[in-house]
Design a protein around this motif. Structure first.
Motif, short mmCIF file in Angstrom:
data_model
loop_
_atom_site.label_atom_id
_atom_site.label_comp_id
_atom_site.label_asym_id
_atom_site.label_seq_id
_atom_site.Cartn_x
_atom_site.Cartn_y
_atom_site.Cartn_z
N GLU A 55 70.41 23.89 46.66
CA GLU A 55 70.86 22.56 46.85
C GLU A 55 70.98 22.18 48.56
OE1 GLU A 55 74.35 18.76 45.67
OE2 GLU A 55 74.30 21.40 44.65
N SER A 56 71.35 23.00 48.84
CA SER A 56 71.46 22.70 50.14
C SER A 56 70.43 22.56 51.21
CB SER A 56 72.80 23.76 51.50
OG SER A 56 73.63 23.12 51.16
N GLY A 57 68.93 23.23 50.34
CA GLY A 57 68.08 23.30 51.10
C GLY A 57 67.71 24.47 51.47
N LYS A 58 68.31 25.54 51.44
CA LYS A 58 67.79 26.58 52.05
C LYS A 58 67.04 27.81 50.95
CE LYS A 58 72.54 27.30 54.70
NZ LYS A 58 73.49 28.84 55.05
N THR A 59 66.27 28.89 51.56
CA THR A 59 65.23 29.18 50.85
C THR A 59 65.71 30.57 50.79
OG1 THR A 59 63.87 27.20 51.12
CG2 THR A 59 63.01 29.58 51.07
N LEU A 60 65.56 31.67 49.99
CA LEU A 60 65.91 32.78 50.01
C LEU A 60 64.00 33.28 49.08
CD1 LEU A 60 69.05 34.61 49.54
CD2 LEU A 60 67.87 33.87 51.54
N VAL A 61 63.66 34.88 49.92
CA VAL A 61 62.27 35.00 49.29
C VAL A 61 62.61 36.69 48.58
CG1 VAL A 61 60.27 35.75 49.06
CG2 VAL A 61 60.45 33.91 50.32
N ALA A 62 63.31 36.59 47.16
CA ALA A 62 62.69 37.97 46.52
C ALA A 62 60.99 39.18 46.27
CB ALA A 62 63.54 38.20 45.06
N ASP A 63 60.86 39.63 47.08
CA ASP A 63 59.52 40.12 47.82
C ASP A 63 59.51 41.09 46.32
OD1 ASP A 63 57.20 40.44 49.18
OD2 ASP A 63 57.83 42.20 49.28
N LYS A 64 58.29 40.64 45.32
CA LYS A 64 58.01 41.81 44.09
C LYS A 64 59.44 42.34 43.47
CE LYS A 64 54.23 43.51 47.13
NZ LYS A 64 53.51 44.68 47.02
N VAL A 65 60.28 41.14 43.73
CA VAL A 65 61.89 41.32 42.96
C VAL A 65 61.29 41.75 40.79
CG1 VAL A 65 61.82 39.79 42.23
CG2 VAL A 65 64.15 41.11 42.51
N ILE A 66 60.50 41.73 40.66
CA ILE A 66 60.08 42.21 39.36
C ILE A 66 59.03 42.94 39.72
CG2 ILE A 66 59.60 40.93 37.16
CD1 ILE A 66 60.89 38.60 37.46
N PRO A 67 59.26 43.71 38.88
CA PRO A 67 58.46 45.11 38.93
C PRO A 67 56.10 44.63 38.12
CG PRO A 67 59.48 45.96 37.51
CD PRO A 67 59.95 44.86 38.07
N ALA A 68 55.60 45.54 37.49
CA ALA A 68 54.87 45.14 37.41
C ALA A 68 55.03 46.05 35.82
CB ALA A 68 53.72 45.91 38.09
N ASP A 69 55.25 46.26 35.47
CA ASP A 69 55.97 47.48 33.96
C ASP A 69 57.58 46.47 33.65
OD1 ASP A 69 57.40 48.24 36.32
OD2 ASP A 69 58.04 49.63 34.68
N TRP A 70 57.28 44.71 33.57
CA TRP A 70 58.44 43.71 33.15
C TRP A 70 58.42 44.22 32.15
CZ3 TRP A 70 57.81 40.18 30.87
CH2 TRP A 70 56.87 38.91 30.69
N LYS A 71 59.71 43.47 31.52
CA LYS A 71 60.00 43.53 30.07
C LYS A 71 60.95 42.31 29.52
CE LYS A 71 59.30 48.62 28.81
NZ LYS A 71 59.00 48.83 30.24
N PRO A 72 61.12 42.00 28.27
CA PRO A 72 61.53 40.70 28.37
C PRO A 72 63.17 40.77 27.91
CG PRO A 72 59.61 40.53 27.06
CD PRO A 72 59.72 41.47 27.60
N ASN A 73 64.02 40.08 28.05
CA ASN A 73 65.53 40.82 28.29
C ASN A 73 65.92 41.99 29.33
OD1 ASN A 73 67.90 40.61 27.50
ND2 ASN A 73 67.58 41.66 25.62
N ALA A 74 65.13 41.71 29.89
CA ALA A 74 65.55 43.12 31.52
C ALA A 74 66.14 42.26 32.62
CB ALA A 74 64.89 43.72 32.11
N ILE A 75 66.97 42.68 33.46
CA ILE A 75 67.25 42.55 34.87
C ILE A 75 67.55 43.09 35.72
CG2 ILE A 75 69.97 42.45 35.81
CD1 ILE A 75 71.39 42.48 33.48
N TYR A 76 66.62 42.23 36.51
CA TYR A 76 66.46 42.35 37.80
C TYR A 76 67.16 41.78 38.49
CZ TYR A 76 62.09 43.64 35.20
OH TYR A 76 61.20 43.95 33.76
#
Length: 290
Positions: A262-283
């Motif tokens: 909300e303050s306008g700050k931005t962060l980037v999570a680089d490649k946080v979700i892998p190529a073999d991602w799955k539904p209902n998974a936490i990263y």
């Protein structure tokens, strides 16, 4: 004025009699409630729009509670923000529904507030501030700012041993102020929701220090399962703190995510979700707002 008073009284009676208080029950989609009178409290001190409410001043509100007396509010320990297991740490049942100036059509999800009630509000009030997190939507506000608290959070405002006495009041006047969220030892976390697939991806954002909320989420996929495309695609708010993207072409991981608070700050999570991602998974990312 008389008609407003009657309407407010009717809303209050509904809240007190309804088993689920003024909040949603098992919400799983966006709901649009008419805005309550007044404006939204701004983000914490880091925001350029900070006011006295964020730098030590208190605003007046009313509080009710719902769910089990020592529970987290919703029967499923969720709510209209999409968070799961809010009865467990780090939420620890210190949760609340907020009316529209607090819920902000979902963009207030995760915001943190100190709340307190003092002896003039009720003889069982301690006056000691407690911190709660907005995790649900309040549909029947009885004041400009209305916190429909979990039973645990409502009772936490009481003097030692007088939690039940305060809960028996049902509704009290109280004060609140916006404060930065703090999740020691945790980083911003992304939960890929059930039903996600290469053409539809829905992501829940959790545990943001500072503002605690997300007002925009952008995604970048990969060309060959390895190389980022270099193109950020804005995601749409699905409901609460869940964001989605729909495409006509199959998306490939790994996925990078860019979060704006909300303050306008931005962060980037680089490649946080892998190529073999799955539904209902936490990263879990390695980033956090300062």
């Amino acid at each position: 004025m008389a008609s407003f008073t009657i309407a407010a009284a009717a809303a209050l009676l509904f809240c007190l009699l309804a088993a689920d208080g003024c909040c949603a029950k098992n919400s799983n989609k966006t709901h649009h409630a008419p805005p309550s009178p007044g404006t939204s409290p701004p983000a914490p001190v880091s925001s350029a729009n900070a006011t006295d409410a964020d730098t030590g001043g208190w605003l007046d509100a009313r509080a009710t509670w719902y769910g089990a007396p020592t529970g987290a509010g919703p029967d499923d320990n969720g709510g209209a923000c999409g968070f799961k297991n809010v009865n467990l740490p780090p939420f620890s049942a210190m949760t609340s529904c907020g009316n529209e100036p607090l819920f902000k059509d979902g963009k207030g999800c995760g915001s943190c507030y100190q709340i307190r009630c003092v002896a003039r509000n009720h003889p069982a009030c301690s006056g000691v501030p407690e911190t709660v997190i907005i995790t649900d939507m309040n549909y029947f506000p009885v004041s400009r700012y209305h916190f429909d608290l979990s039973g645990t959070a409502f009772g936490a405002m009481a003097l030692p041993g007088r939690n039940d006495q305060l809960r028996h009041a049902g509704i009290i006047d109280m004060q609140f102020k916006r404060v930065p969220c703090l999740y020691p030892g945790l980083t911003v976390t992304f939960h890929v929701e059930d039903g996600s697939n290469p053409y539809y991806l829905a992501i829940l954002v959790e545990y943001e220090d500072g503002d605690g909320d997300a007002v925009q989420l952008d995604i970048m996929d990969s060309r060959d399962g390895m190389t980022p495309t270099g193109e950020w695609v804005p995601m749409k708010e699905s409901w609460g703190s869940i964001w989605r993207v729909d495409t006509r072409r199959a998306m490939q991981g790994p996925f990078s995510l860019r979060i704006t608070n909300e303050s306008g700050k931005t962060l980037v999570a680089d490649k946080v979700i892998p190529a073999d991602w799955k539904p209902n998974a936490i990263y879990r990312s390695v980033i956090q707002f300062n």
